[in-house]
Design a protein around this motif. Structure first.
Motif, PDB file in Angstrom:
ATOM      1  N   UNK A  57      48.927 -16.185  16.180  1.00  0.00           N
ATOM      2  CA  UNK A  57      48.794 -15.488  14.984  1.00  0.00           C
ATOM      3  C   UNK A  57      49.238 -16.802  13.986  1.00  0.00           C
ATOM      4  N   UNK A  58      48.345 -16.622  12.712  1.00  0.00           N
ATOM      5  CA  UNK A  58      48.493 -17.705  11.692  1.00  0.00           C
ATOM      6  C   UNK A  58      48.914 -17.276  10.385  1.00  0.00           C
ATOM      7  N   UNK A  59      49.624 -17.768   9.605  1.00  0.00           N
ATOM      8  CA  UNK A  59      50.408 -17.561   8.238  1.00  0.00           C
ATOM      9  C   UNK A  59      51.006 -18.471   7.580  1.00  0.00           C
ATOM     10  N   UNK A  60      51.043 -18.454   6.232  1.00  0.00           N
ATOM     11  CA  UNK A  60      51.597 -19.371   5.505  1.00  0.00           C
ATOM     12  C   UNK A  60      51.478 -20.870   5.709  1.00  0.00           C
ATOM     13  N   UNK A  61      50.302 -21.116   6.280  1.00  0.00           N
ATOM     14  CA  UNK A  61      50.094 -22.303   6.679  1.00  0.00           C
ATOM     15  C   UNK A  61      50.429 -23.047   8.170  1.00  0.00           C
ATOM     16  N   UNK A  62      51.040 -21.978   8.779  1.00  0.00           N
ATOM     17  CA  UNK A  62      51.496 -22.303  10.187  1.00  0.00           C
ATOM     18  C   UNK A  62      50.728 -21.666  11.406  1.00  0.00           C
ATOM     19  N   UNK A  63      50.632 -22.294  12.583  1.00  0.00           N
ATOM     20  CA  UNK A  63      50.246 -21.741  13.846  1.00  0.00           C
ATOM     21  C   UNK A  63      51.241 -21.333  14.651  1.00  0.00           C
ATOM     22  N   UNK A  64      51.116 -20.021  15.097  1.00  0.00           N
ATOM     23  CA  UNK A  64      52.202 -19.868  16.233  1.00  0.00           C
ATOM     24  C   UNK A  64      52.160 -20.752  17.458  1.00  0.00           C
ATOM     25  N   UNK A  65      51.280 -21.089  17.847  1.00  0.00           N
ATOM     26  CA  UNK A  65      51.501 -21.951  19.104  1.00  0.00           C
ATOM     27  C   UNK A  65      52.120 -23.099  18.896  1.00  0.00           C
ATOM     28  N   UNK A  66      52.128 -23.574  17.864  1.00  0.00           N
ATOM     29  CA  UNK A  66      52.949 -24.938  17.492  1.00  0.00           C
ATOM     30  C   UNK A  66      54.379 -24.766  17.341  1.00  0.00           C
ATOM     31  N   UNK A 117      35.307  -9.106   2.497  1.00  0.00           N
ATOM     32  CA  UNK A 117      36.595  -9.848   2.163  1.00  0.00           C
ATOM     33  C   UNK A 117      37.994  -9.205   2.702  1.00  0.00           C
ATOM     34  N   UNK A 118      37.988  -7.994   2.532  1.00  0.00           N
ATOM     35  CA  UNK A 118      39.387  -7.386   2.804  1.00  0.00           C
ATOM     36  C   UNK A 118      39.395  -7.242   4.333  1.00  0.00           C
ATOM     37  N   UNK A 119      38.306  -6.867   5.035  1.00  0.00           N
ATOM     38  CA  UNK A 119      38.252  -6.950   6.477  1.00  0.00           C
ATOM     39  C   UNK A 119      38.545  -8.136   7.313  1.00  0.00           C
ATOM     40  N   UNK A 120      37.979  -9.091   6.683  1.00  0.00           N
ATOM     41  CA  UNK A 120      38.168 -10.507   7.103  1.00  0.00           C
ATOM     42  C   UNK A 120      39.552 -10.841   7.156  1.00  0.00           C
ATOM     43  N   UNK A 121      40.186 -10.774   5.945  1.00  0.00           N
ATOM     44  CA  UNK A 121      41.500 -11.046   5.886  1.00  0.00           C
ATOM     45  C   UNK A 121      42.503 -10.090   6.628  1.00  0.00           C
ATOM     46  N   UNK A 122      42.186  -8.983   7.053  1.00  0.00           N
ATOM     47  CA  UNK A 122      42.782  -8.138   8.030  1.00  0.00           C
ATOM     48  C   UNK A 122      42.801  -8.758   9.578  1.00  0.00           C
ATOM     49  N   UNK A 123      41.599  -9.222   9.766  1.00  0.00           N
ATOM     50  CA  UNK A 123      41.204  -9.733  10.986  1.00  0.00           C
ATOM     51  C   UNK A 123      42.251 -11.143  11.259  1.00  0.00           C
ATOM     52  N   UNK A 124      42.575 -11.769  10.347  1.00  0.00           N
ATOM     53  CA  UNK A 124      43.202 -13.163   9.969  1.00  0.00           C
ATOM     54  C   UNK A 124      44.793 -12.766  10.243  1.00  0.00           C
ATOM     55  N   UNK A 125      45.149 -11.508   9.407  1.00  0.00           N
ATOM     56  CA  UNK A 125      46.620 -11.311   9.254  1.00  0.00           C
ATOM     57  C   UNK A 125      47.015 -10.746  10.777  1.00  0.00           C
ATOM     58  N   UNK A 126      46.142  -9.994  11.351  1.00  0.00           N
ATOM     59  CA  UNK A 126      46.411  -9.362  12.531  1.00  0.00           C
ATOM     60  C   UNK A 126      46.312 -10.231  13.875  1.00  0.00           C
TER      61      UNK A 126
END
Length: 270
Positions: A17-26, A222-231
């Motif tokens: 998952x990604x968010x706020x400029x970060x990646x979970x894997x790192x 746009x809304x659907x793309x953002x959901x895919x990213x957030x989830x």
């Protein structure tokens, strides 16, 4: 001494998952390495599924990679398997630490150990204690040892994401987890040595900045793309783009469907 297998989630081409400029894997790799060092300092035998930003089984599918992680624990006769992840939510207000176990281990020693672990991390960091959850995760299902999955915080919460990327906070999470694990096995906890007065404080890692790339998404999507990213289902490309008009390969679709299935099994966005 007991053997603990630490599994930093995702890696390589799977950022999690990604968010706020970060990646979970790192983020999970950095804290997992600190947990490794803490447990070795206390005398445990520690096996890592990965120690760099790569998948443990880069040539396989995501499902094969997860099976490989569980098999690594089984091959090493692990006494405890700890998968380390960060969580995400559709609301940026959600925060806190939780530990997941397989439903088949509810009411067993595994659940008791999971509660001890989440209590230890929350006490060390001051995070909200979200308790123990049930999830049919492959690494939990296929590992023979007591297996837990730590969701160490929410990458979608700005403050918690910044904390998860901060070295001092990572140390507190790792040491809290190590102290709890020592309790589980009745092993003395060797405290982290205090830095010498002339030793500079560690510098927090520089966050991965949001991509400067600006691309136009179709207004209707746009809304659907953002959901895919957030989830965390389809997070885009390493350069920060999403390429909404690019064709999807069968391999990419397989990864997206697998993430969607896991998302639904965890309760989705409800």
């Amino acid at each position: 001494m007991p053997t603990v297998v630490i599994d930093p989630g995702h890696g390589g081409q799977d950022p999690g998952t990604v968010g706020n400029g970060y990646q979970e894997s790192m983020l999970v790799l950095q804290t997992s390495l600190l947990l490794r060092d803490a447990l070795r300092r206390c005398g445990f035998r520690v096996v890592m599924t990965r120690e760099s930003n790569t998948l443990p089984l880069p040539s396989g599918s995501i499902a094969e990679d997860l099976a490989y992680r569980a098999q690594l624990a089984n091959n090493n006769n692990a006494d405890l398997f700890v998968a380390w992840h960060v969580d995400s939510a559709t609301s940026s207000d959600v925060n806190g630490v939780a530990v997941w176990i397989h439903p088949s281990t509810r009411g067993t020693r595994t659940e008791q150990w999971a509660q001890t672990l989440v209590n230890g991390i929350a006490a060390a960091t001051g995070q909200k204690n979200r308790g123990v959850y049930l999830g049919d995760f492959q690494v939990l299902r296929e590992t023979a040892a007591d297996a837990v999955l730590v969701e160490s915080g929410f990458i979608t919460n700005q403050q918690e994401a910044n904390n998860l990327a901060n070295t001092n906070f990572q140390v507190r999470e790792a040491e809290g987890a190590a102290q709890a694990i020592c309790t589980l096995f009745n092993v003395p906890y060797n405290q982290l040595p205090a830095p010498r007065p002339d030793t500079p404080a560690p510098t927090p890692p520089t966050p991965t900045p949001p991509s400067p790339v600006q691309e136009q998404w179709p207004a209707w999507a746009q809304e659907s793309i953002q959901h895919m990213i957030d989830w965390g289902i389809m997070v885009g490309f390493p350069d920060g783009t999403w390429k909404p008009n690019q064709l999807v390969t069968r391999a990419e679709m397989a990864v997206a469907l697998e993430k969607l299935y896991a998302f639904i099994r965890q309760g989705g966005a409800s």
